[in-house]
Design a protein around this motif. Structure first.
Motif, mmCIF file in Angstrom:
data_model
loop_
_atom_site.group_PDB
_atom_site.id
_atom_site.type_symbol
_atom_site.label_atom_id
_atom_site.label_comp_id
_atom_site.label_asym_id
_atom_site.label_seq_id
_atom_site.Cartn_x
_atom_site.Cartn_y
_atom_site.Cartn_z
ATOM 1 N N ILE A 15 37.775 67.459 8.209
ATOM 2 C CA ILE A 15 38.498 67.756 9.477
ATOM 3 C C ILE A 15 38.695 66.563 10.051
ATOM 4 O O ILE A 15 39.921 66.103 10.593
ATOM 5 C CB ILE A 15 37.407 68.438 10.464
ATOM 6 C CG1 ILE A 15 37.345 69.707 10.092
ATOM 7 C CG2 ILE A 15 37.902 68.277 11.818
ATOM 8 C CD1 ILE A 15 36.344 70.757 10.786
ATOM 9 N N ILE A 16 37.898 65.186 10.007
ATOM 10 C CA ILE A 16 38.323 63.955 10.461
ATOM 11 C C ILE A 16 39.296 63.497 9.565
ATOM 12 O O ILE A 16 40.372 62.782 10.260
ATOM 13 C CB ILE A 16 36.965 63.076 10.401
ATOM 14 C CG1 ILE A 16 35.899 63.653 11.311
ATOM 15 C CG2 ILE A 16 37.429 61.709 10.696
ATOM 16 C CD1 ILE A 16 34.480 62.908 11.342
ATOM 17 N N ALA A 17 39.175 63.634 8.350
ATOM 18 C CA ALA A 17 40.510 63.062 7.435
ATOM 19 C C ALA A 17 41.788 63.833 8.107
ATOM 20 O O ALA A 17 42.965 62.831 8.104
ATOM 21 C CB ALA A 17 40.094 63.268 6.064
ATOM 22 N N ILE A 18 41.842 64.942 8.130
ATOM 23 C CA ILE A 18 42.907 65.684 8.435
ATOM 24 C C ILE A 18 43.452 65.278 9.918
ATOM 25 O O ILE A 18 44.741 65.104 9.979
ATOM 26 C CB ILE A 18 42.779 67.200 8.312
ATOM 27 C CG1 ILE A 18 42.744 67.737 7.016
ATOM 28 C CG2 ILE A 18 44.131 67.975 9.004
ATOM 29 C CD1 ILE A 18 42.375 68.970 6.764
ATOM 30 N N LYS A 19 42.568 64.941 10.764
ATOM 31 C CA LYS A 19 42.996 64.411 12.123
ATOM 32 C C LYS A 19 43.711 63.229 12.022
ATOM 33 O O LYS A 19 44.610 62.879 12.873
ATOM 34 C CB LYS A 19 41.847 64.558 13.098
ATOM 35 C CG LYS A 19 41.405 65.873 13.626
ATOM 36 C CD LYS A 19 40.402 65.995 14.567
ATOM 37 C CE LYS A 19 40.245 67.581 14.992
ATOM 38 N NZ LYS A 19 39.474 67.419 16.198
ATOM 39 N N PHE A 24 48.242 59.375 12.342
ATOM 40 C CA PHE A 24 49.078 58.565 11.660
ATOM 41 C C PHE A 24 50.548 58.955 11.614
ATOM 42 O O PHE A 24 51.555 58.032 11.805
ATOM 43 C CB PHE A 24 48.444 58.272 10.383
ATOM 44 C CG PHE A 24 49.235 57.281 9.681
ATOM 45 C CD1 PHE A 24 49.295 55.953 10.017
ATOM 46 C CD2 PHE A 24 50.038 57.368 8.423
ATOM 47 C CE1 PHE A 24 50.092 54.933 9.333
ATOM 48 C CE2 PHE A 24 50.845 56.544 7.950
ATOM 49 C CZ PHE A 24 50.977 55.356 8.456
ATOM 50 N N ALA A 25 50.666 60.334 11.297
ATOM 51 C CA ALA A 25 52.003 60.849 11.056
ATOM 52 C C ALA A 25 52.813 60.889 12.132
ATOM 53 O O ALA A 25 54.019 60.451 12.421
ATOM 54 C CB ALA A 25 51.977 62.284 10.525
ATOM 55 N N LEU A 26 52.048 61.381 13.377
ATOM 56 C CA LEU A 26 52.657 61.249 14.818
ATOM 57 C C LEU A 26 53.241 59.811 15.234
ATOM 58 O O LEU A 26 54.237 59.942 15.675
ATOM 59 C CB LEU A 26 51.796 61.747 15.749
ATOM 60 C CG LEU A 26 51.457 63.427 15.683
ATOM 61 C CD1 LEU A 26 50.279 63.769 16.617
ATOM 62 C CD2 LEU A 26 52.845 64.048 15.920
ATOM 63 N N TRP A 27 52.232 58.953 14.856
ATOM 64 C CA TRP A 27 52.521 57.603 15.415
ATOM 65 C C TRP A 27 53.785 57.230 14.430
ATOM 66 O O TRP A 27 54.764 56.600 15.044
ATOM 67 C CB TRP A 27 51.317 56.530 14.866
ATOM 68 C CG TRP A 27 51.803 55.070 15.037
ATOM 69 C CD1 TRP A 27 51.776 54.443 16.274
ATOM 70 C CD2 TRP A 27 52.323 54.122 14.317
ATOM 71 N NE1 TRP A 27 52.296 53.204 16.155
ATOM 72 C CE2 TRP A 27 52.645 52.992 14.576
ATOM 73 C CE3 TRP A 27 52.474 54.221 12.802
ATOM 74 C CZ2 TRP A 27 52.876 52.018 14.047
ATOM 75 C CZ3 TRP A 27 52.579 53.239 12.240
ATOM 76 C CH2 TRP A 27 53.104 51.926 12.660
ATOM 77 N N TRP A 28 53.870 57.436 13.259
ATOM 78 C CA TRP A 28 54.714 56.988 12.271
ATOM 79 C C TRP A 28 56.149 57.572 12.701
ATOM 80 O O TRP A 28 57.230 56.857 12.469
ATOM 81 C CB TRP A 28 54.620 57.629 10.753
ATOM 82 C CG TRP A 28 55.611 56.983 9.817
ATOM 83 C CD1 TRP A 28 56.436 57.635 9.297
ATOM 84 C CD2 TRP A 28 55.504 55.435 9.150
ATOM 85 N NE1 TRP A 28 57.271 56.879 8.363
ATOM 86 C CE2 TRP A 28 56.485 55.661 8.171
ATOM 87 C CE3 TRP A 28 54.764 54.659 9.162
ATOM 88 C CZ2 TRP A 28 56.949 54.528 7.543
ATOM 89 C CZ3 TRP A 28 54.852 53.736 8.176
ATOM 90 C CH2 TRP A 28 56.164 53.728 7.515
ATOM 91 N N PHE A 29 56.262 58.929 13.158
ATOM 92 C CA PHE A 29 57.820 59.380 13.359
ATOM 93 C C PHE A 29 58.087 59.107 14.647
ATOM 94 O O PHE A 29 59.407 59.153 15.122
ATOM 95 C CB PHE A 29 57.478 60.917 13.053
ATOM 96 C CG PHE A 29 57.289 61.330 11.695
ATOM 97 C CD1 PHE A 29 58.544 60.954 10.886
ATOM 98 C CD2 PHE A 29 56.331 61.861 11.040
ATOM 99 C CE1 PHE A 29 58.490 61.198 9.597
ATOM 100 C CE2 PHE A 29 56.215 62.208 9.781
ATOM 101 C CZ PHE A 29 57.353 62.201 8.861
ATOM 102 N N PHE A 30 56.983 58.981 15.721
ATOM 103 C CA PHE A 30 57.631 58.735 17.169
ATOM 104 C C PHE A 30 57.325 57.518 17.645
ATOM 105 O O PHE A 30 58.006 57.392 18.907
ATOM 106 C CB PHE A 30 56.659 59.905 17.740
ATOM 107 C CG PHE A 30 57.146 61.197 17.602
ATOM 108 C CD1 PHE A 30 58.420 61.754 17.797
ATOM 109 C CD2 PHE A 30 56.285 61.937 17.032
ATOM 110 C CE1 PHE A 30 58.633 63.260 17.346
ATOM 111 C CE2 PHE A 30 56.428 63.249 16.594
ATOM 112 C CZ PHE A 30 57.909 63.796 16.876
ATOM 113 N N VAL A 31 56.462 56.696 17.369
ATOM 114 C CA VAL A 31 56.146 55.463 18.012
ATOM 115 C C VAL A 31 56.430 54.269 17.164
ATOM 116 O O VAL A 31 56.741 53.056 17.742
ATOM 117 C CB VAL A 31 54.675 55.564 18.446
ATOM 118 C CG1 VAL A 31 54.076 54.185 18.995
ATOM 119 C CG2 VAL A 31 54.504 56.565 19.295
ATOM 120 N N ARG A 32 56.438 54.354 15.986
ATOM 121 C CA ARG A 32 56.535 53.270 15.036
ATOM 122 C C ARG A 32 57.844 52.166 15.308
ATOM 123 O O ARG A 32 57.661 50.965 15.401
ATOM 124 C CB ARG A 32 56.648 53.624 13.475
ATOM 125 C CG ARG A 32 57.110 52.629 12.423
ATOM 126 C CD ARG A 32 57.078 52.963 11.277
ATOM 127 N NE ARG A 32 58.180 54.094 11.099
ATOM 128 C CZ ARG A 32 59.213 54.037 10.588
ATOM 129 N NH1 ARG A 32 59.371 52.908 9.567
ATOM 130 N NH2 ARG A 32 59.976 55.004 10.375
#
Length: 60
Positions: A15-19, A24-32
């Motif tokens: 669960i922690i690994a998936i979160k 990371f995916a949200l940061w990569w697509f929206f904030v990077r």
């Protein structure tokens, strides 16, 4: 048969690994690629609109 503690530990680990992957995916697509352009002159005018000169007062 594994004990319930090791099953729980493995389940929580997944669960922690998936979160973490989701964050990371949200940061990569929206904030990077986000960036903020800063103009030093505008910042100095914002924080010190009427600068005070240092030294002796006029007329002395």
């Amino acid at each position: 048969m594994p004990s319930s503690d090791s099953l729980l530990r493995r389940h929580l680990g997944w669960i922690i690994a998936i979160k973490l992957a989701a964050i990371f995916a949200l940061w990569w697509f929206f904030v990077r690629d986000a960036g903020v352009a800063v103009d030093p002159g505008a910042v100095s005018r914002q924080f010190a609109p009427n600068p005070v000169s240092q030294g002796a007062p006029h007329g002395q």
